[in-house]
Design a protein around this motif. Sequence first.
Motif, PDB file in Angstrom:
ATOM      1  N   GLU A 159      26.916 -15.576 -52.407  1.00  0.00           N
ATOM      2  CA  GLU A 159      28.020 -14.731 -53.221  1.00  0.00           C
ATOM      3  C   GLU A 159      28.937 -13.076 -52.960  1.00  0.00           C
ATOM      4  O   GLU A 159      29.868 -14.472 -53.002  1.00  0.00           O
ATOM      5  N   VAL A 160      28.062 -12.839 -51.803  1.00  0.00           N
ATOM      6  CA  VAL A 160      29.040 -12.422 -51.369  1.00  0.00           C
ATOM      7  C   VAL A 160      29.639 -12.137 -50.181  1.00  0.00           C
ATOM      8  O   VAL A 160      30.924 -11.920 -49.584  1.00  0.00           O
ATOM      9  N   LEU A 161      28.896 -13.072 -48.884  1.00  0.00           N
ATOM     10  CA  LEU A 161      29.579 -12.821 -47.865  1.00  0.00           C
ATOM     11  C   LEU A 161      30.312 -14.620 -47.388  1.00  0.00           C
ATOM     12  O   LEU A 161      30.617 -14.655 -46.487  1.00  0.00           O
ATOM     13  N   GLY A 162      29.887 -15.265 -48.430  1.00  0.00           N
ATOM     14  CA  GLY A 162      30.160 -16.972 -48.400  1.00  0.00           C
ATOM     15  C   GLY A 162      29.483 -17.695 -47.682  1.00  0.00           C
ATOM     16  O   GLY A 162      30.157 -18.623 -47.784  1.00  0.00           O
ATOM     17  N   VAL A 163      28.145 -17.057 -47.046  1.00  0.00           N
ATOM     18  CA  VAL A 163      27.305 -18.196 -46.647  1.00  0.00           C
ATOM     19  C   VAL A 163      26.520 -19.885 -47.282  1.00  0.00           C
ATOM     20  O   VAL A 163      26.598 -19.640 -48.741  1.00  0.00           O
ATOM     21  N   ASP A 164      26.468 -20.746 -46.652  1.00  0.00           N
ATOM     22  CA  ASP A 164      26.858 -21.777 -47.262  1.00  0.00           C
ATOM     23  C   ASP A 164      25.422 -22.071 -48.553  1.00  0.00           C
ATOM     24  O   ASP A 164      24.149 -21.692 -47.877  1.00  0.00           O
ATOM     25  N   ALA A 165      25.370 -22.181 -49.436  1.00  0.00           N
ATOM     26  CA  ALA A 165      24.098 -22.247 -50.192  1.00  0.00           C
ATOM     27  C   ALA A 165      23.116 -23.224 -49.816  1.00  0.00           C
ATOM     28  O   ALA A 165      22.124 -22.875 -49.818  1.00  0.00           O
ATOM     29  N   ALA A 166      23.448 -24.608 -50.031  1.00  0.00           N
ATOM     30  CA  ALA A 166      22.760 -25.334 -49.449  1.00  0.00           C
ATOM     31  C   ALA A 166      22.067 -25.045 -48.221  1.00  0.00           C
ATOM     32  O   ALA A 166      21.280 -25.574 -48.441  1.00  0.00           O
ATOM     33  N   HIS A 167      23.010 -24.967 -47.661  1.00  0.00           N
ATOM     34  CA  HIS A 167      22.371 -24.528 -46.286  1.00  0.00           C
ATOM     35  C   HIS A 167      21.370 -23.517 -46.588  1.00  0.00           C
ATOM     36  O   HIS A 167      20.247 -23.427 -45.710  1.00  0.00           O
ATOM     37  N   LEU A 168      21.694 -22.667 -46.708  1.00  0.00           N
ATOM     38  CA  LEU A 168      20.342 -21.347 -47.325  1.00  0.00           C
ATOM     39  C   LEU A 168      19.061 -21.518 -47.906  1.00  0.00           C
ATOM     40  O   LEU A 168      18.087 -21.968 -47.230  1.00  0.00           O
ATOM     41  N   GLU A 169      19.391 -23.196 -48.958  1.00  0.00           N
ATOM     42  CA  GLU A 169      18.721 -23.585 -49.463  1.00  0.00           C
ATOM     43  C   GLU A 169      17.731 -24.426 -48.549  1.00  0.00           C
ATOM     44  O   GLU A 169      15.919 -24.537 -48.937  1.00  0.00           O
ATOM     45  N   ARG A 170      18.500 -24.665 -47.376  1.00  0.00           N
ATOM     46  CA  ARG A 170      17.584 -25.901 -46.527  1.00  0.00           C
ATOM     47  C   ARG A 170      16.832 -25.109 -45.479  1.00  0.00           C
ATOM     48  O   ARG A 170      16.050 -25.570 -45.209  1.00  0.00           O
ATOM     49  N   THR A 171      17.254 -23.963 -45.015  1.00  0.00           N
ATOM     50  CA  THR A 171      17.018 -22.951 -43.709  1.00  0.00           C
ATOM     51  C   THR A 171      16.521 -21.828 -44.038  1.00  0.00           C
ATOM     52  O   THR A 171      14.828 -21.508 -43.395  1.00  0.00           O
ATOM     53  N   GLY A 172      16.846 -21.524 -45.235  1.00  0.00           N
ATOM     54  CA  GLY A 172      16.278 -20.053 -45.662  1.00  0.00           C
ATOM     55  C   GLY A 172      16.720 -19.387 -45.139  1.00  0.00           C
ATOM     56  O   GLY A 172      17.629 -19.374 -44.513  1.00  0.00           O
ATOM     57  N   PRO A 173      17.281 -17.865 -44.556  1.00  0.00           N
ATOM     58  CA  PRO A 173      17.454 -16.780 -44.338  1.00  0.00           C
ATOM     59  C   PRO A 173      17.135 -16.237 -42.720  1.00  0.00           C
ATOM     60  O   PRO A 173      18.952 -15.322 -42.367  1.00  0.00           O
ATOM     61  N   VAL A 174      16.466 -16.813 -42.184  1.00  0.00           N
ATOM     62  CA  VAL A 174      15.869 -16.654 -41.296  1.00  0.00           C
ATOM     63  C   VAL A 174      17.177 -17.903 -40.142  1.00  0.00           C
ATOM     64  O   VAL A 174      15.643 -19.016 -39.632  1.00  0.00           O
ATOM     65  N   ASP A 175      18.053 -17.487 -40.116  1.00  0.00           N
ATOM     66  CA  ASP A 175      18.763 -18.893 -39.083  1.00  0.00           C
ATOM     67  C   ASP A 175      20.127 -18.578 -38.302  1.00  0.00           C
ATOM     68  O   ASP A 175      20.740 -17.737 -38.844  1.00  0.00           O
ATOM     69  N   ALA A 176      20.409 -19.517 -37.437  1.00  0.00           N
ATOM     70  CA  ALA A 176      21.847 -18.709 -36.490  1.00  0.00           C
ATOM     71  C   ALA A 176      22.722 -18.991 -37.472  1.00  0.00           C
ATOM     72  O   ALA A 176      23.626 -18.044 -37.569  1.00  0.00           O
ATOM     73  N   LEU A 177      23.086 -20.199 -38.091  1.00  0.00           N
ATOM     74  CA  LEU A 177      24.411 -20.503 -38.817  1.00  0.00           C
ATOM     75  C   LEU A 177      24.589 -19.413 -39.650  1.00  0.00           C
ATOM     76  O   LEU A 177      25.235 -18.779 -40.350  1.00  0.00           O
ATOM     77  N   VAL A 178      23.505 -18.537 -40.550  1.00  0.00           N
ATOM     78  CA  VAL A 178      23.562 -17.742 -41.415  1.00  0.00           C
ATOM     79  C   VAL A 178      23.566 -16.527 -41.267  1.00  0.00           C
ATOM     80  O   VAL A 178      25.049 -15.636 -41.673  1.00  0.00           O
ATOM     81  N   ALA A 179      23.561 -16.211 -39.545  1.00  0.00           N
ATOM     82  CA  ALA A 179      24.145 -15.199 -39.077  1.00  0.00           C
ATOM     83  C   ALA A 179      25.762 -14.891 -38.546  1.00  0.00           C
ATOM     84  O   ALA A 179      26.562 -14.111 -38.479  1.00  0.00           O
ATOM     85  N   GLU A 180      25.557 -16.567 -38.228  1.00  0.00           N
ATOM     86  CA  GLU A 180      27.264 -16.602 -38.121  1.00  0.00           C
ATOM     87  C   GLU A 180      27.752 -16.876 -39.450  1.00  0.00           C
ATOM     88  O   GLU A 180      28.526 -15.946 -39.261  1.00  0.00           O
ATOM     89  N   GLN A 181      27.353 -17.165 -40.233  1.00  0.00           N
ATOM     90  CA  GLN A 181      28.166 -16.983 -40.802  1.00  0.00           C
ATOM     91  C   GLN A 181      28.363 -15.347 -42.560  1.00  0.00           C
ATOM     92  O   GLN A 181      29.974 -15.260 -42.333  1.00  0.00           O
ATOM     93  N   MET A 182      27.538 -15.171 -42.114  1.00  0.00           N
ATOM     94  CA  MET A 182      27.520 -13.636 -42.444  1.00  0.00           C
ATOM     95  C   MET A 182      28.342 -12.717 -41.686  1.00  0.00           C
ATOM     96  O   MET A 182      28.982 -11.779 -42.396  1.00  0.00           O
ATOM     97  N   ALA A 183      28.125 -12.445 -40.368  1.00  0.00           N
ATOM     98  CA  ALA A 183      29.524 -12.208 -39.479  1.00  0.00           C
ATOM     99  C   ALA A 183      31.333 -12.366 -39.712  1.00  0.00           C
ATOM    100  O   ALA A 183      31.804 -11.179 -40.400  1.00  0.00           O
TER     101      ALA A 183
END
Length: 138
Positions: free
Chosen positions: A38-62
């Motif tokens: 909601e705040v950082l714009g990390v892809d919600a569908a990706h978060l649903e698939r992988t959870g927050p401990v993930d390379a793409l999540v870290a990249e999208q957070m930055a």
Amino acid sequence: MAESLTGGMVASSLVEVPGSSAVLVGAVVAYATRIKAEVLGVDAAHLERTGPVDALVAEQMAAGAARLMGAEAAVSTTGVAGPGPADGHRAGTVHIAACAPWAREHRELVLPGGRDEVRTAAAAAALSLLAEILDTSD
């Protein structure tokens, strides 16, 4: 910057340095997965698939932190500090990422120690990665 498992340690480390206001725009502690989306714009569908401990999540957070803050560069941390495993990952599994217009980097770390040691090492690694990115600018 955007922090999860480090809970503000990266920002706090920078603020300890006199004059940090010249370079630190702001930070988001996105501990909850929904805040990452909601705040950082990390892809919600990706978060649903992988959870927050993930390379793409870290990249999208930055990238989301840089966009949100209007900052030239940003860094992020996400992972499992412990004491036990979470989301199918063992304690000490950490993803950090840094981004700037000229470079994007990610590191997956497996850090030893207890919760405090993992968080401290993750914060130090994030700052080192950010320094690496900044050193490559023209």
